[in-house]
Each structure stands twice: as C-alpha cells, then as structure tokens.
Design a protein around this motif. Structure first.
Motif, short mmCIF file in Angstrom:
data_model
loop_
_atom_site.label_atom_id
_atom_site.label_comp_id
_atom_site.label_asym_id
_atom_site.label_seq_id
_atom_site.Cartn_x
_atom_site.Cartn_y
_atom_site.Cartn_z
N HIS A 195 44.74 42.80 41.66
CA HIS A 195 45.62 42.29 42.71
C HIS A 195 46.97 41.87 42.19
CE1 HIS A 195 42.98 42.13 46.24
NE2 HIS A 195 42.08 42.25 45.30
N LEU A 196 47.13 41.89 40.88
CA LEU A 196 48.42 41.47 40.32
C LEU A 196 49.30 42.70 40.18
CD1 LEU A 196 47.19 39.01 37.58
CD2 LEU A 196 48.35 38.43 39.70
N SER A 197 50.60 42.51 40.34
CA SER A 197 51.51 43.63 40.27
C SER A 197 51.97 43.86 38.84
CB SER A 197 52.71 43.37 41.17
OG SER A 197 53.81 44.11 40.70
N VAL A 198 51.51 44.99 38.26
CA VAL A 198 51.88 45.29 36.88
C VAL A 198 53.39 45.45 36.76
CG1 VAL A 198 51.57 46.85 34.94
CG2 VAL A 198 49.72 46.45 36.52
N ILE A 199 53.97 46.05 37.81
CA ILE A 199 55.41 46.31 37.75
C ILE A 199 56.18 45.00 37.62
CG2 ILE A 199 57.37 47.31 38.99
CD1 ILE A 199 55.68 49.53 39.45
N PHE B 102 44.56 26.43 48.01
CA PHE B 102 45.56 26.41 49.09
C PHE B 102 45.21 27.44 50.15
CE2 PHE B 102 47.64 24.60 45.46
CZ PHE B 102 48.26 23.50 46.00
N ASN B 103 45.03 28.65 49.71
CA ASN B 103 44.72 29.70 50.66
C ASN B 103 43.93 30.76 49.91
OD1 ASN B 103 44.67 31.43 52.80
ND2 ASN B 103 46.76 32.21 52.47
N PHE B 104 42.63 30.65 50.01
CA PHE B 104 41.81 31.64 49.31
C PHE B 104 40.83 32.25 50.30
CE2 PHE B 104 38.66 33.43 46.49
CZ PHE B 104 39.48 33.99 45.53
N THR B 105 41.10 33.50 50.69
CA THR B 105 40.30 34.11 51.74
C THR B 105 39.56 35.33 51.24
OG1 THR B 105 42.30 35.28 52.36
CG2 THR B 105 41.74 33.32 53.65
N PHE B 106 39.61 35.56 49.94
CA PHE B 106 38.99 36.76 49.39
C PHE B 106 37.47 36.59 49.36
CE2 PHE B 106 37.71 39.38 45.73
CZ PHE B 106 38.32 40.56 46.05
N HIS C 93 33.93 34.20 41.14
CA HIS C 93 34.53 34.36 39.81
C HIS C 93 35.90 35.01 39.87
CE1 HIS C 93 30.21 33.69 38.57
NE2 HIS C 93 30.91 32.63 38.20
N VAL C 94 36.16 35.71 41.00
CA VAL C 94 37.54 36.13 41.25
C VAL C 94 38.40 34.87 41.42
CG1 VAL C 94 39.08 37.28 42.87
CG2 VAL C 94 36.90 38.34 42.23
N GLN C 95 37.82 33.92 42.15
CA GLN C 95 38.53 32.65 42.33
C GLN C 95 38.77 31.97 40.98
OE1 GLN C 95 36.68 30.01 45.07
NE2 GLN C 95 38.24 28.46 44.85
N LEU C 96 37.74 32.02 40.13
CA LEU C 96 37.88 31.42 38.80
C LEU C 96 39.04 32.06 38.04
CD1 LEU C 96 36.56 29.40 36.89
CD2 LEU C 96 35.10 31.22 36.06
N PHE C 97 39.12 33.40 38.14
CA PHE C 97 40.22 34.12 37.50
C PHE C 97 41.55 33.55 37.98
CE2 PHE C 97 43.50 37.36 37.71
CZ PHE C 97 43.41 38.02 36.51
N TYR C 98 41.66 33.36 39.31
CA TYR C 98 42.94 32.89 39.81
C TYR C 98 43.19 31.42 39.50
CZ TYR C 98 44.35 37.30 41.60
OH TYR C 98 44.75 38.60 41.65
N GLU D 67 48.60 36.64 50.44
CA GLU D 67 47.43 37.52 50.42
C GLU D 67 46.12 36.74 50.43
OE1 GLU D 67 47.44 40.28 47.14
OE2 GLU D 67 49.57 40.68 47.49
N GLY D 68 46.22 35.41 50.39
CA GLY D 68 44.99 34.61 50.36
C GLY D 68 44.32 34.61 49.02
N MET D 69 45.10 34.61 47.97
CA MET D 69 44.52 34.62 46.63
C MET D 69 44.87 33.36 45.86
SD MET D 69 42.93 37.44 46.52
CE MET D 69 42.62 38.15 44.93
N MET D 70 45.22 32.30 46.56
CA MET D 70 45.60 31.09 45.83
C MET D 70 44.54 30.00 46.03
SD MET D 70 49.06 28.84 45.97
CE MET D 70 50.26 29.71 45.01
#
Ligand code: HEM
Ligand SMILES: [Cu+2]
Lengths: 539, 218
Positions: free
Chosen positions: B61-65, B130-134, B141-146, B124-127
């Motif tokens: 979900h992170l932008s490599v660019i 604050f806002n985690f909807t994934f 553990h995705v949440q743990l990553f973030y 995107e709901g990845m924080m």
C-alpha cells in the motif's frame, strides 16, 4: 592585640551570590549542588512511600490502604527511587563535582549542556510529580504490558513521558563525562594514572549513553500504544508482550550497573585512602569496571526466566549472569587485599566502605543464586528478589553515596561534619538496614510474593522485623541530614586536605576556587601513591 | 584573530581541544541515536520475521515512487550539507549561505512529501489509531506494520524537523559572519547530525517500501 584579617579566599560558593547566579550557573560544582538538592528531595519523597508500604505490611490483612493504593505506593516508590534518585545519585552529584577536579581541568567539556541536563531532569521529575498528584500510577516501575497499555487506569503516559525526559538528562551527563575524560585530562595524567573513581564513572557513562535511549524508545512505544490504542505490544491487538520485556530489561539490567558502578568507584577511593595504600591490582579493578559495563549488556534475560523465553536462551543468560559476577568479585577481593597490612583508620567514610563491601557481597552472591535457573523459578517475584536488589542498591550504592558525601563534604562545603554523630549514624544505618532486609530473604524463600498488600499470618514475624528495621534505618538517614545542614554553617572550617589523600581534588583549596585550580596541575605519579606522600610530609 | 580567541570557551586550553571535544561529543550523541532508533528497528525485525505475509501485504500500500522521490530529495539535502561544511572550511560565506538554504529547502520538501504520504494513508484508512478500516486477511498484523511505520517515520520526521531548526540557526549565524576557516565547528558537527538523519532514512526506505513487497501471501 592585633588580629591579622586574611582576605577570604574566593571560592566557587562565594564568588557570586543570589538565586540567579545558581540557576544560571555553568560551574560543574554548583550544578552538582543543584542536583544534590533535587535528589535529596526525591529521596525523601520515595522514603515517605516506603514508610507507608512498611506500615501497611505490619499486619497480615490489607487494612491501612486499599490494594489499588498499595499498587500506586510501590510503583511510585520504585519509580522515584530508581529514576529520580539512584540513577543520578552518585554520577550527578559527586561525579559532577569530582570528574573535572580529579582529572585537573577547569570544568566539564560542555558546561551549558551540563546545566541543561539538570533542567531536563527537573522537567522529567516535575512531570512525574504532576502525574503523582493527579492520582499516580500503578504499574510498578517495570511498566509491564499489556497491563500498562490496556488495563491500568492510572497516569501511565504522563509518568512514562516523565521518565523518557529524565532519561535524556542521564544521557547528556554520560556524554559530557566521556568527552571530558577523553579530552581534558591534565598534562601527565595518563589513563593508568587516573583515580579508579574516574574509571568507574567512565564505565557508567558508557552504559548511560548506550542503554538509556532504548528504555526511552520503549516507553515512547508504550505511550503510543496506550494513547492511540494501537497494538505494538498488546497481544490482543497483534503485538508481543515478551518483546516489551526484552527491550525493557535490555536497558534496565545495565541500569542496575549505572546504579552500582559509581558506588564501586567511591569505595576504591575510600579503601585506598583509609588504609594508606595503593589499591591492590589497580589495573584489574579498572578493567573490571569496563568488563561489567560490557557484560552487563548481555544478561538481561535473567529477568525473564518465567516469561516464556526459550529455555536455551535462559541457559545462556544464566551462564552469562554468572560471568558478570566475576568482575564484581574481583573488586571485592582486591579491596580486601588492599586492607591487608594497610594502616587502617576508622573514620566515618571508611565505616560506610566496610558496610558496602559486606552488603554488596551478600547482594551479589544472592544475585548468582537468582541466576541459577532452578532456584529462580522458585523465588522469582518473591521478597527474595526484593532483598537481593535492596542489598545491592541500598546496602551497596546508598552506603557508598553516604560514604562519599562524608569523605568529600569538607571539599564541597569547606566545613567538617561532626565525627561522633557521623560514626553513630553509620552504625545505625548498618543495623537498621540489615534488620529491614535480611528477614526479606527468609520470607521470600518461604514464599512471600512481592507486590501484595495482604499476606498469610505466618509471614508476619518477618514483616514486623522488617518494619522495625525500616524505622531504625530512617533514623540513620535523618541524623546525617541534620548534621550536614548544621555543618554547612557551624562546622569547623576544613583544611585543604583533611584526610591526607593523594587525589588532585585535595591539592586545591576547600572549597575550590571557581576554576578549580590556581594553576593547571601536572601529574607525575600514579594514583594513590602514599609512599610519596609520606616522604613529602616527613621530609 | 580576535574572533578566534573569542570563540574559545574558558574550560579548554586551545581551539583544537575544543573542536575535538565537540566533534567527539557529537559522535557519542549519534551512538545514542543509533540505539534510540535501534529499539524500533529491533521491533520491526522481530515482527517482520514473525508475520512476513502480513508485512508484505501491508507494504504494497505504500507508494514506491514517492518513497523513492523522497529518498532522492533527502540525499540531495545531505549533499548540500556537505557542500556547506566545505564552504565554511574554506571561508566562502556566500556559498555557505546558499548551500545552507538549499539544504533546508530540500529537507522541507522531504517533509512535505512525507506528510502527503501520511495524508493518503489516512484517507485510505490505513492509519492505526485514527482511521484504520482495512479488514482483509491478517489485518491485525497489517495494522502492526503501520504502527511501526508511523512510529518510525514519525520519529525520523521529528529528527528532520529538529534538523531544520538547527540549520536555520546556522544560517542566521552564517549571515552574521560568525564562521571562519578557524572556527566553523558548529557547521561541521551539525553536518554529522544531518548525515545521520539521512542515513536512518536510507534504512527505513528499503525496509518499508521495498523488501517486504516481494513477500507474497500464501
Ligand atoms: C552480581 C551480579 C548480579 C546477578 C548475577 C544478578 C542477578 C539477578 C537476577 C537473576 C534477577 C532476577 C530475579 C527475578 O526476577 O526472579 C535480579 C533481579 C534484580 N537485580 Fe540483580 N543481579 C546482580 C547484580 C545486581 C546489581 C549490581 C543490582 C543493582 C544495583 C541489581 C539489581 C536488581 C534489581 C533491581 C532486580 C529486580 C528487578 C525487578 O524485577 O524489579 N542486581 N538480579
Ligand atoms: Cu539483571
């Protein structure tokens, strides 16, 4: 009759006056006194909590305070005593005062940072006090997760941030000492001519610089997890609580050496001066400090034998813990060997030194008991552990701190304390200490768990003894507080070198001038060369 | 010459000793910083080895660019810092000022890119917190990553911010003509700090944006 009025020698206490001259001072000697004031206050506060704890434990039922309050009491006692008293105790007061004097320079390398570190310490302390006034914290000084992050209903974040901030003061002090010791030694003062106090301050500083940031970041993560309800350590949220324990003890075991190494340095000075002999095996004692600093970073797992840590890891940690006892033992043997055929005088500081050697030995030996896997599973989280670390921290470091304060008091204040009262109180402290903590070994071995406010009646006899001892100990600490303050005004003026000691700090006036020495000293002999001193006084 | 004796503080014997002490002090401070970040890198390592699949999914979900661009920006900033130190050592005041301004500008650009990244993740709901909807797969553990991502990049960003503050002070002092070939230790020492902050990112970028990406769920 004509009295010649000698012009008063200007010293660091008299060359400026007023509150501002203290609060903005960059003189390491004044900053040492600022710290002395602050940590004395915190010691007093921590002592009040200890008193209530001991009173509660006088009787088996929890009748004086509720269990919740009791949790707060031992937490605040531990947090204040460890982070706000014991860790800064010797380094920030005696160390600050003595490091530049012992190596013959005018000040620490970074005087402004030194003052800054006092303010940082006070800010951290103030935050912890504020948390305490709001209602305190009940996690113990160890902040174990998930209790601290998800369940505790107290001011965990405030307290953790307070410790985080105070930690930076410890880091900056360590950094300042290392740079000073490396770069600012007087001409001729080679590494192996340094007083052993400097060696141990050096080793301590290395631990402070490398260990403290880890607890800082760990507590930061605890605060983040608690503040935002996100899982870093809480298993219910996907984290790993054992990881927290690893990070916590990675600092907190080395931290116990932050607390005891400076004390060992003081004892080396005292043993040498009061037996008028060079410390036996100087190099071994010097390197044992470094060895302790290094090995101390490798044994943290001995706090986690029952934490689900792998048995193989536990075996290795157990082995390494035995290894760390070796340099500690080297010191004890060498101090004893120094006494052999020395011409010993029993001045108050030496009484404290004797106290240290005996009590530290008991504390260290019980440490090796605890490092034995099978035994530890039986006594972990009991009063045996409590007795172990109090023997080292209160029986060891506290004795060294008091011994050091007495020894350098004439240099610091320019006044002598009252020797009779001082000897008496040293004795009272020793007796009170043993009465307080020895019964704790026994009850811990018999199964009395730590951190409970109520207990089965069969333990009462030990608790009563312990509380009685604590009262004696309190008296032992109160007497010096009184005669020290009294001596500041009314004590006999101290000569420059009342003990006939060899260190550079004794070659300048008492109290020292603002820049420590009239002329930069040049060192031509090894430390503790009492034969030369004798020749000088005879010849 | 007067300037040069003025800059010598009373506790030192000579300028060399003073310079030595400051530089050594900064290296020690950086050692502290290594362990400070080290605690978090340690958490990252443990969790990544425990939950490789979740970390792989999360990192996609992170932008490599944008990660790459901010890396380049920060390296440029570090380059201009090196130029600043050089100019200070050779006494070129105007060059020093120009390079310091460039260093600060690139650092600020880095922060802007990072904040917009954070903002995207938030929308995107990845924080976490604050806002985690994934809610796909091993989402805890995705949440743990973030959690780790925001803690570590946040700590790093705070270091960049402090760095900008330090550089601004340097800039003001440089404009006043404080630095000379004899006395420019503050520029040098701040340079050490700045390169360190850059270096931390050089580790953060691959760990979060690149390596985990290749771990596929399954
Ligand atoms: C001679 C070397 C030492 C060894 C082998 C040793 C060993 C141990 C072990 C194995 C424990 C864990 C007991 C348990 O929780 O079940 C422990 C606890 C402790 N030790 Fe030591 N120790 C030594 C020296 C020291 C020193 C020098 C200090 C302090 C200045 C100290 C302070 C502590 C503290 C504070 C705890 C308890 C921490 C807590 O759980 O709250 N130890 N020690
Ligand atoms: Cu330990």
């Amino acid at each position: 009759m004509i009295t010649a009025i000698a012009p008063p020698r200007e010293n660091y206490l008299t060359h400026e006056y007023g509150i501002k001259s203290w609060l903005l001072t960059q003189d390491h000697k004044r900053i040492a006194l600022l710290y002395l004031g602050a940590i004395s206050f915190f010691f007093f506060l921590g002592g009040i909590f200890a008193t209530i704890i001991r009173l509660e434990l006088l009787t088996p039922p929890g009748d004086l305070v509720s269990s919740q309050t009791y949790n707060k009491l031992f937490s605040l006692h531990g947090i204040i005593m460890i982070f706000l008293f014991m860790i800064p105790s010797i380094p920030a007061t005696l160390g600050n005062f003595l490091v530049p004097m012992m190596i013959g320079c005018k000040d620490l390398a970074f005087p402004k940072i030194n003052l800054l570190s006092w303010y940082i310490f006070m800010a951290g302390g103030a935050l912890i006090l504020y948390a305490m006034l709001r209602g305190g914290v009940d996690t113990g000084w160890t902040f174990y997760v998930p209790f601290s992050t998800s369940y505790a209903n107290t001011y965990v974040i405030l307290t953790a941030v307070g410790i985080f901030i105070a930690g930076f003061s410890s880091i900056l002090t360590g950094l300042n000492f290392i740079v000073t010791i490396h770069r600012m030694r007087a001409p001729g003062l080679t590494w192996f001519r340094l007083p052993l106090f400097i060696w141990s301050m050096y080793a301590t500083s290395v631990i402070q610089v490398l260990g403290t940031p880890v607890i800082a970041v760990t507590l930061l993560l605890v605060a983040v997890e608690r503040g935002f309800h996100i899982g870093i350590f809480d298993p219910a949220l996907g984290g790993d609580p054992v990881l927290f324990q690893h990070l916590f003890w990675f600092y907190s075991h080395p931290a116990v050496y932050i607390m005891v190494l400076p004390g060992m340095g003081v004892i080396s000075e005292l043993v040498s001066v009061y037996s008028r002999k060079r410390v036996f095996g100087y190099k071994f004692v010097a390197f044992s400090s470094v060895a302790i600093a290094v090995l101390g970073f490798l044994v943290w797992g001995h706090h986690m034998f029952v934490s689900s840590q792998s048995v193989y890891a536990s075996l290795i940690f157990s082995f390494l813990s035995f290894m760390v006892a070796v340099p500690s033992a080297i010191k004890v043997f060498n101090w004893t060997a120094t006494l052999y055929k020395g011409s010993i005088s029993y001045d108050t500081p030496m009484l404290y030194a004797f106290g240290f050697i005996g009590l530290f030995t008991i504390g260290g030996l019980t440490g090796t008991f605890l490092a034995t896997l099978g035994f530890d599973v039986h006594v972990t989280d009991t009063y045996f552990v409590v007795a172990h670390f109090h023997y080292i921290m209160v029986g060891g470091t506290m004795m060294a701190y008091l011994g050091g304060l007495h020894y350098w008091w004439p240099k610091i204040t320019g006044r002598m304390y009252h020797e009779g009262w001082a000897k008496l109180s040293a004795l009272v402290v020793f007796l009170g200490f043993n009465l307080t903590f020895f019964p704790q070994f026994i009850m811990g071995y018999l199964g009395m768990p730590r951190r409970y406010h109520a207990y089965p009646p069969e333990f009462q006899v030990y608790h009563v003894l312990s509380t009685a001892g604590a009262s004696v100990l309190a008296v032992g600490y109160l007497i010096p507080a009184i005669y020290f303050i009294w001596a500041m005004r009314y004590g006999q003026p101290a000569p420059d070198n009342p003990w006939g000691a060899t260190g550079l700090e004794w070659q300048t006036s008492s109290p020292p001038p603002p820049e420590n020495f009239e002329i930069t000293p040049v060192v031509t002999q090894e430390a503790y060369d009492y034969s030369i001193l004798e020749e000088m006084t005879v010849g | 010459m007067a300037n040069h004796t003025l800059a010598l503080r009373h506790q030192f014997d000579d300028v060399d000793q003073q310079k030595d002490a400051s530089t050594f002090g900064m290296w020690l401070f950086l050692a502290t910083e290594v362990l400070f970040f080290g605690g978090m890198f340690c958490c990252y390592t443990v969790y990544r080895s425990l939950y490789p699949a979740a970390f792989g999914a999360a990192s996609n979900h992170l932008s490599v660019i944008w990660g790459g661009v901010s890396t380049a920006v920060l390296i440029c900033s570090s380059y201009f810092m090196a130029c600043s130190v050089n100019s200070a050592a050779s006494g070129r005041k105007n060059a020093l000022i120009t390079y310091l301004v460039l260093t600060i500008l690139f650092a600020a650009t880095f922060l802007v890119i990072e904040m917009s990244e954070w903002h995207n993740l938030y929308t995107e709901g990845m924080m976490p917190g604050f806002n985690f909807t994934f809610h796909e797969g091993d989402f805890r553990h995705v949440q743990l990553f973030y959690c780790m991502y925001f803690s570590m990049t946040g700590l790093h960003a705070s270091h960049v911010t402090v760095g900008i503050g330090i550089l601004t002070v340097l800039l003001i002092r440089a404009a006043r003509g404080v630095f000379s070939p004899q006395y420019h230790t503050p520029v040098e020492v701040s340079g050490l700090y700045w390169h360190f902050v850059d270096l931390v990112w050089i580790y953060l970028f691959p760990l979060y944006y690149l390596v985990a990406r290749h771990v596929h769920a399954g």
